[in-house]
Enzyme design. Structure first.
Site, short mmCIF file in Angstrom:
data_model
loop_
_atom_site.label_atom_id
_atom_site.label_comp_id
_atom_site.label_asym_id
_atom_site.label_seq_id
_atom_site.Cartn_x
_atom_site.Cartn_y
_atom_site.Cartn_z
N CYS A 149 -8.66 -2.25 3.86
CA CYS A 149 -8.50 -3.50 4.62
C CYS A 149 -9.72 -3.87 5.45
O CYS A 149 -9.85 -4.99 5.89
CB CYS A 149 -7.26 -3.44 5.49
N CYS A 175 -10.56 -2.02 14.63
CA CYS A 175 -10.82 -3.45 14.87
C CYS A 175 -10.88 -3.83 16.34
O CYS A 175 -11.51 -4.84 16.67
CB CYS A 175 -9.73 -4.29 14.23
N SER A 201 -7.45 1.82 -2.28
CA SER A 201 -6.23 1.08 -2.60
C SER A 201 -6.62 -0.25 -3.23
O SER A 201 -7.64 -0.84 -2.87
CB SER A 201 -5.44 0.84 -1.31
N GLU A 204 2.09 1.69 -3.44
CA GLU A 204 0.99 2.17 -4.28
C GLU A 204 0.78 3.68 -4.05
O GLU A 204 0.60 4.45 -5.00
CB GLU A 204 -0.29 1.40 -3.94
N GLU A 248 0.83 -1.20 0.00
CA GLU A 248 0.00 0.00 0.00
C GLU A 248 0.87 1.26 0.00
O GLU A 248 0.57 2.25 -0.67
CB GLU A 248 -0.92 -0.03 1.23
N GLU A 300 -16.16 -11.37 3.72
CA GLU A 300 -15.05 -10.99 2.84
C GLU A 300 -14.42 -12.23 2.20
O GLU A 300 -14.16 -12.25 1.00
CB GLU A 300 -13.98 -10.20 3.62
N LYS A 360 -15.45 -10.02 8.09
CA LYS A 360 -14.40 -10.87 7.49
C LYS A 360 -14.98 -12.21 7.02
O LYS A 360 -14.47 -12.82 6.10
CB LYS A 360 -13.29 -11.13 8.50
N GLU A 376 -13.76 -12.92 -6.01
CA GLU A 376 -12.46 -12.55 -6.58
C GLU A 376 -11.30 -12.84 -5.62
O GLU A 376 -10.14 -12.75 -6.01
CB GLU A 376 -12.46 -11.08 -7.01
FE1 HC0 Z 1 -8.36 -5.69 11.48
FE2 HC0 Z 1 -6.77 -5.93 9.53
S1 HC0 Z 1 -6.44 -4.52 11.29
S2 HC0 Z 1 -8.93 -5.16 9.32
O1 HC0 Z 1 -9.18 -4.25 12.03
O2 HC0 Z 1 -5.75 -3.95 7.75
O3 HC0 Z 1 -10.64 -7.51 11.43
O4 HC0 Z 1 -7.40 -6.69 14.06
O5 HC0 Z 1 -7.09 -8.30 10.87
O6 HC0 Z 1 -7.21 -7.98 7.37
O7 HC0 Z 1 -4.01 -6.81 9.84
C1 HC0 Z 1 -9.82 -6.82 11.57
C2 HC0 Z 1 -7.85 -6.27 13.16
C3 HC0 Z 1 -7.34 -7.21 10.73
C4 HC0 Z 1 -7.00 -7.18 8.14
C5 HC0 Z 1 -5.02 -6.55 9.68
C6 HC0 Z 1 -6.19 -4.74 8.35
#
Ligand code: HC0
Ligand code: SF4
Length: 573
Positions: A298, A502, A318, A281, A278, A360, A357, A365
């Site tokens: 993310c 998170c 990104s 990028e 990133e 996700e 997640k 893809e």
């Molecule tokens: Fe997160 Fe992550 S920081 S989104 O909040 O970027 O869920 O903890 O794992 O993938 O590393 C959540 C937390 C993750 C991802 C990372 C990011």
């Protein structure tokens, strides 16, 4: 101040308090069920009623302002009986399958009914027919358990600014759900789970996936790898009685080891990879006139939010996959190749503080040549359940370590789990690249903390880089509106869907309102991550030797052709 008499004693209390708050400040507790400070202050459940001299009816104390000379009784028999009646009526229309409910022992209805000493329910009659919806990958909605407190409605509408959930139907048939009670799968829900963590009962829960993990662990043909997200270590301890904000990295590693995974690795390592991709990028966009500001990609709830609501701005995102999926893609390519394992035999489990997640990983893809990046995603809460089911005594576990290779991470990777962390991690690397130095200061405190939107200008090598950090989607929308209107001159923006990032994700341990009302769990859990970062010797992603090795031995350069194939993605309008 005003003077108020509570249960026969006079107190001077600030004049802007409610009776509930005033009572609590002087050590008198009033039970509540729907009240959640700053989020749901609506007086819906009436469990907090009190008797006020001069008023005929009992009053809901959570929405009742104090007045000079007020005389209040919080706990006489009339009040207690009214509370009991209220709770009994709720229970009469509640699917009381406590023994098999995932919220058993962490249910506010269970607690309040136990505290009120309810032993039988005097009301029987028709029960509302519940709707059970488990069609999405993230959320199960069981309206037979809903108590109409409205907390989820407020969290979705007022905190997240989204408004998927609302009261639907009328009278006895009233329930809470998406418009027309469509499945959560078909609603423009981002699966952030902020509704779940405020639900006092088991009406909104994560889609369980533990069984798939146990099955994989039993399957001799599968090489099962686990990755654990940055924020998990900041909250898992809460499930085992540790104070909020305790970092349990060592015990987390031991628990995963005992569960029998073939490798225990860390999403933090992939977070370091993300910074390389990133950051590169971003430098590319800055140097080549690319689309700015670039925005982080993310947080899957956030990605769904922009896809649903601001599709015209998708080219700001990104192209990086999230660390979770970068990890999976590299486990099934880099790790597979180094260890001579067929990628099809590798099974990647992610432990995430997140319910989005789970959806996700199902995005079509997010696979490489037909092999899914990640096979199963479980929440921090689900991991706690596995540890309990395996009958481990968590507090007695020795502190262990993650496996080397994809388990070695920098402090930059750790702080990803708190709002502002990705930004700070990125600046640490971008600053070194632009100055060509190994800068000593790595603490960019302007982007830390729980303020909704943080802005900062960082001068690097004589160039001003303007950044912004937003957490929760209501704040994200403010930034996006600015970008859309052409009024934002940021270069780089970090957005996380959940309030606090998170650490306060929808998959984290659930703290009852009695705790949330007095402790900022976002800030406490974030501290657990910043202190681990500060204690590490390697605090920049590009200084992580395992990251250097990944590029030297496998990917070549960041943003290389191979890196693009494995680690970058696209979005859908
Ligand atoms: Fe997160 Fe992550 S920081 S989104 O909040 O970027 O869920 O903890 O794992 O993938 O590393 C959540 C937390 C993750 C991802 C990372 C990011
Ligand atoms: Fe709203 Fe998030 Fe719950 Fe979906 S998961 S209903 S977006 S709070």
């Amino acid at each position: 101040n005003v003077t108020i008499t509570i249960n026969g004693n006079q107190y001077a209390v600030p004049s802007d308090l409610t009776v509930l708050e005033a009572a609590r400040t002087v050590g008198i507790d009033i039970p509540t069920l729907c009240f959640l400070k700053d989020i749901n202050e609506v007086g819906a459940c009436r469990v907090c009623v009190v008797e006020v001299e001069g008023a005929r009816a009992l009053q809901a104390s959570c929405v009742l302002p104090v007045r000079e000379g007020m005389v209040v009784k919080t706990n006489n028999q009339r009040v207690r009986n009214a509370r009991k009646t209220t709770v009994e009526l709720i229970l009469a229309n509640h699917n009381r399958e406590c023994t098999t409910c995932v919220r058993s022992k962490n249910c506010e209805l269970q607690s309040v009914s136990e505290e009120l000493g309810i032993r039988d329910i005097r009301y029987t009659g028709a029960k509302r027919e519940g709707k059970y919806d488990n069609f999405s990958h993230s959320i199960v909605r069981d309206s037979s358990k809903c108590i109409l407190c409205g907390r989820c409605v407020s969290a979705c509408k007022n905190v997240q600014g989204i408004g998927i959930l609302d009261f639907v139907n009328r009278g006895f048939e009233t329930t809470v759900g998406p418009a027309f009670e469509v499945s959560m799968k078909d609603a423009p829900c981002i699966y952030c789970g902020q509704c779940m963590v405020v639900c006092p009962v088991g009406a909104l829960t994560e889609k369980p996936a533990i069984d798939k993990v146990w099955d994989a662990l039993e399957d001799p043909k599968k090489h099962v790898i686990v990755q654990s997200a940055p924020a998990v270590r900041a909250a898992l301890g809460e499930e085992f009685g540790y104070p909020i904000g305790t970092n349990v990295t060592g015990k987390l590693a031991s628990a995963l080891r005992n569960l029998g995974f073939d490798k225990i690795f860390d999403t933090n390592w992939a977070a370091d990879v993300t910074i390389m991709e990133e950051g590169t990028e971003l430098l590319g966009r800055l140097q080549n006139g690319g689309k700015l500001p670039m925005i982080t990609s993310c947080s899957p709830g956030w990605v769904r939010f922009i896809e649903f609501n601001y599709p015209d701005l998708l080219d700001h995102l990104s192209s990086c996959k999230s660390p979770q999926n970068m990890f999976g893609a590299l486990a099934k390519s880099y790790y597979a190749e180094k260890n001579n394992i067929d990628p099809k035999d590798i099974f990647v489990v992610s432990v995430m503080p997140c319910t989005s997640k789970k959806s996700e990983i199902e995005r079509p893809e997010l696979a490489v040549e037909g092999v899914r990046d990640v096979d199963v995603s479980i929440t921090t809460r689900e991991l706690a359940r596995m540890i309990k089911e395996a009958r481990m005594e968590f507090d007695k576990l020795e502190d262990g370590t993650f496996d080397p290779f994809m388990g070695d991470y920098s402090g930059a990777g750790v702080i990803f789990g708190a709002t502002g962390g990705v930004m700070e991690a990125a600046i640490r690397t971008v600053a070194d690249v632009l100055t060509g130095e190994d800068l000593e200061n790595v603490d960019y405190t302007a982007v830390r903390g729980v303020e909704g939107i943080k802005e900062a200008t960082v001068n690097i090598a004589g160039k001003d880089i303007k950044v912004a950090v937003a957490h929760n989607t209501k704040n994200a929308a403010i930034i996006l509106d600015k970008i859309r209107a052409g009024e934002a001159d940021y270069h780089f923006v970090e957005i996380m869907a959940c309030p606090g990032g998170c650490v306060n994700g929808g998959g984290q341990p659930i703290q009852p309102a009695s705790v949330r009302n007095v402790i900022d769990i976002r800030a406490e859990r974030a501290k657990a991550l910043y202190s681990e970062d500060a204690a590490l010797t390697v605090r920049k992603s590009h200084k992580n030797p395992e990251i250097k090795r990944l590029y030297d031995e496998y990917l070549g350069e960041p943003n290389s052709h191979k890196a693009h194939d494995l680690l970058h993605t696209h979005y859908y309008a």
